[in-house]
Design a protein around this motif. Sequence first.
Motif, short mmCIF file in Angstrom:
data_model
loop_
_atom_site.label_atom_id
_atom_site.label_comp_id
_atom_site.label_asym_id
_atom_site.label_seq_id
_atom_site.Cartn_x
_atom_site.Cartn_y
_atom_site.Cartn_z
N ASP A 154 0.88 -1.07 -0.02
CA ASP A 154 0.02 0.12 -0.13
C ASP A 154 0.90 1.25 -0.12
O ASP A 154 1.93 1.17 0.59
CB ASP A 154 -0.84 -0.01 1.29
N PHE A 155 0.39 2.27 -0.78
CA PHE A 155 1.03 3.66 -0.32
C PHE A 155 -0.23 4.48 -0.19
O PHE A 155 -1.42 4.51 -0.63
CB PHE A 155 1.80 4.09 -1.77
N TYR A 156 -0.05 5.56 0.75
CA TYR A 156 -0.97 6.70 0.94
C TYR A 156 -0.24 8.11 0.67
O TYR A 156 0.99 8.45 0.69
CB TYR A 156 -1.37 6.69 2.35
N ARG A 157 -0.93 8.96 0.04
CA ARG A 157 -0.61 10.24 -0.25
C ARG A 157 -1.47 11.33 0.09
O ARG A 157 -2.61 11.49 -0.37
CB ARG A 157 -0.09 10.40 -1.80
N TYR A 158 -1.04 12.47 0.80
CA TYR A 158 -1.82 13.40 1.25
C TYR A 158 -1.46 14.95 0.58
O TYR A 158 -0.12 15.20 0.75
CB TYR A 158 -1.97 13.73 2.87
N GLU A 159 -2.20 15.56 0.06
CA GLU A 159 -1.76 16.80 -0.67
C GLU A 159 -2.85 17.88 -0.30
O GLU A 159 -3.93 17.86 -0.32
CB GLU A 159 -1.54 16.58 -2.26
N GLU A 160 -2.12 19.18 -0.15
CA GLU A 160 -2.86 20.32 0.17
C GLU A 160 -2.28 21.24 -1.16
O GLU A 160 -1.03 21.43 -1.25
CB GLU A 160 -2.44 21.18 1.42
#
Length: 839
Positions: A784-790
């Motif tokens: 799995d991979f997770y990415r959070y972006e603003e």
Amino acid sequence: MSKLLLKKLRQIIPALFLLSSISAFSQTTVKVEGTVTNNSDRQPVPYASVSMTSAADSKIVFGGMTDESGKFSIEVASGDYNVTVDQAGFETFYDIRSFSENTKGITVVLIPAMKEKELEGIVVQGTKPIYKVELDKKVYDVAQDLTARTGSLSDVLANVPSVSVDVDGTVNLRGNSNVKILIDGKPSAMLGITDTGDALKMIPADQVERIEVITNASARYEASGTAGIINIVTKKTQKRGITGSVQLQAGIPQSYGASVSLGYGKGNWSWFANAGFRYSKNKGKNNTDDTRYNAAAPSGIARHSIQKGESERERYGFNGNTGFNFDFDTQNSLTTSIGFRTNRGNSDNTKSYNDFIYYWEDPNHTGSFLSDANPDPIFTLRDENQHSSNHGFDGNMTYTHKFAKEGNTFTLDGNYNYSTDDSNSNIFDTDKGIQRTVGDNTQNSFTMKADYVLPFKEGSQFEAGARADYSKIKSNFVVDAFNSATDDWENLYDFTGVTDYESSVLAAYAQYGNTFGNFSFLAGLREETTYTKVNATGGISSSYNKTYTDLFPTLHLGYNLTKQSQLQFSYSRRIDRPRGRMLIPIFNYSDDRNTFRGNSNIMPNYTDSYELGYNLQKRNWGITPSVYYQRTHDVIQMYTSVDSLGNYSTMPVNVGYQDRFGGSLSYTFNPFKWWRMFGEFNFFSYKTVGQYEKDIFDKSDFSWNTRLNMTFKLPQSISAQVQGFYRGAMANGQNSSNGMLMLNLGLSKDVLNGQGTVLFNVRDILNSGTRKTKTHGTDNDGNDFYRYEEMQFRPRQFTLSFTYRFSKLPEDKKSKKQNNNSSEDSTDSIYGSDTSGIY
């Protein structure tokens, strides 16, 4: 509608007619038939509510609405009547008339609700509703939008009901980005090649007259755009004499602009021109936090990266269009126009990376991890300076022939577009050294179409037409790296390529409509044959050739439930064809850790759309609720993958099918003459079923959005407008986004006896226009991979503008104006009580 009517009009006064007299004891029935048109271009006014009350006993004898063509047919007992006409957002008209015999061919000319004074050199404008709901579309009047009128077309679209605009400029209709955008009903070079969102930001809002939103189009429209069609109508005046306006503006952060609109009409021809300049410079930010997981790693984490980006964008552009209309005689006319744009920009983008990497013992990234669970971060800095230049040209010509029979017309349209979109970048990366990119894109497109309209008996009509579209795009993208050892540039082949894209669509349609009492229908069928060819060479080579023919049926049903309400059902089948950027397999290299590329193997998707709507209009309020259901096959989703070094790549893919159900409630309410409001509430849910490689796209979610616009007429010719919009959180494929609230304010004051207007507005008062997204996927190893972006494209914006309007009428118009007496006119045109400025 003419520019002048759109800039004034607070409301239309539906002035009517009605009549008949004879003895009260032995009354006879008489029939009155006619058409309701507006005062400027004599276009029909549909759904005007009409009621007639007996002057003797106040008994309502008739109540109803004009039909879609603005026609009415009334049977009443002869006598004297109080006539009342109203429509939501429009002032009520009252009159007393009488008739003693059958009357046909009456033309009812509607005039502005607010008195308009049109003097030589001075135009004092009233106001009209900013937003109007019709059964087949929603119409948004840009001139009445105080919060976005000094901004760009992108700003205006963000305020249109059912429409939302992401911070990167992507336009969505009911939460769906598969929308077809047209300018004056045609494809346009003004919309750019690869980035329509950026092109919309450079078109001044002051060049736009109104925006039409069509969610379920008839067979006459092209079938492209599964969410629907947004038609941007630019300003064109056909008034006699000289009319025009000039606007100057400045804002913080740095923004400057100027625009001018001119029109001249004489005899059987008229000319118009619009030009605008925009300059902006603002800062943005983009922060990303991504994590890759592996069960064998300490704490289950293989890599963690914190990325912080800042950008400064400078844009300046010039847009313009001009054209004329010439009436050869009463049956033949020709309209031509040309449009052009030239935009340039500079961007400085800086991004820092702090990478926490848990190394494997094996350099091939296999086996066990090292025991160190808290490695020191690896710092990387990347700085890019980008220059862009794009140009566009439109040429349009329309010939119209009117046959002897009223409504029997033939129209021939031709449209040519040419666009270029070029860019080059210089990049410094502390890890990869010095790099440079060059991108060149060129597009040529041509459209030819013919439409024929044949009315039969009243209420029935047949239409048929044909259309041919051709488009060719050539895209070239090169990435080089500087080799200090050889003191020379070396090509990065994997990121370099040339793509040739060619597409043509041949279409034909026919539709028939009729009315039976309170029931009406319009049924149509459209055929489109599509040929698409894509050939990509270089680092990513691919070839795509496909020819396919599709049928697109449409059906619209309407029923008048009461005198002031209607029910409508519609069905259409539509297509979303992958466009240039979606097909061109060239990387966006601004951030080599987060790249986007097209997919030349992507297939079109098809949507069956069903909608049920209701329209109720009262004197000072109205509601239009609707519900809809859509089933999309071969739905296109954005797929993100990550390599062993933590580099993300995003591309469009077909994943399966999607069911979408939703509803909306549009409403208008005018509690007082000085306070009017409109709002909308939308909700939708969807379920996606599909898979691409190892990622399962099965997902269902619910989202909603709402907006409210309130306009206040204050003393001293001051107007104030407050506008709020909230978009709820939603998920789509691998991605999900948080909710977002926007609040805007506008203040205007008329000066110079109404000849000028000072306007101040603030966009994003709360400075909350930040997009927050999360991405969850699986890499090629099943981890799995997770990415959070603003991302915030621009901060809060303050703008101040001044608009100056002028008008010079020909002498015959001024004398006609002074001697006009509508109530005693011997013609069959019926006006309201004030005809100032109406001819």
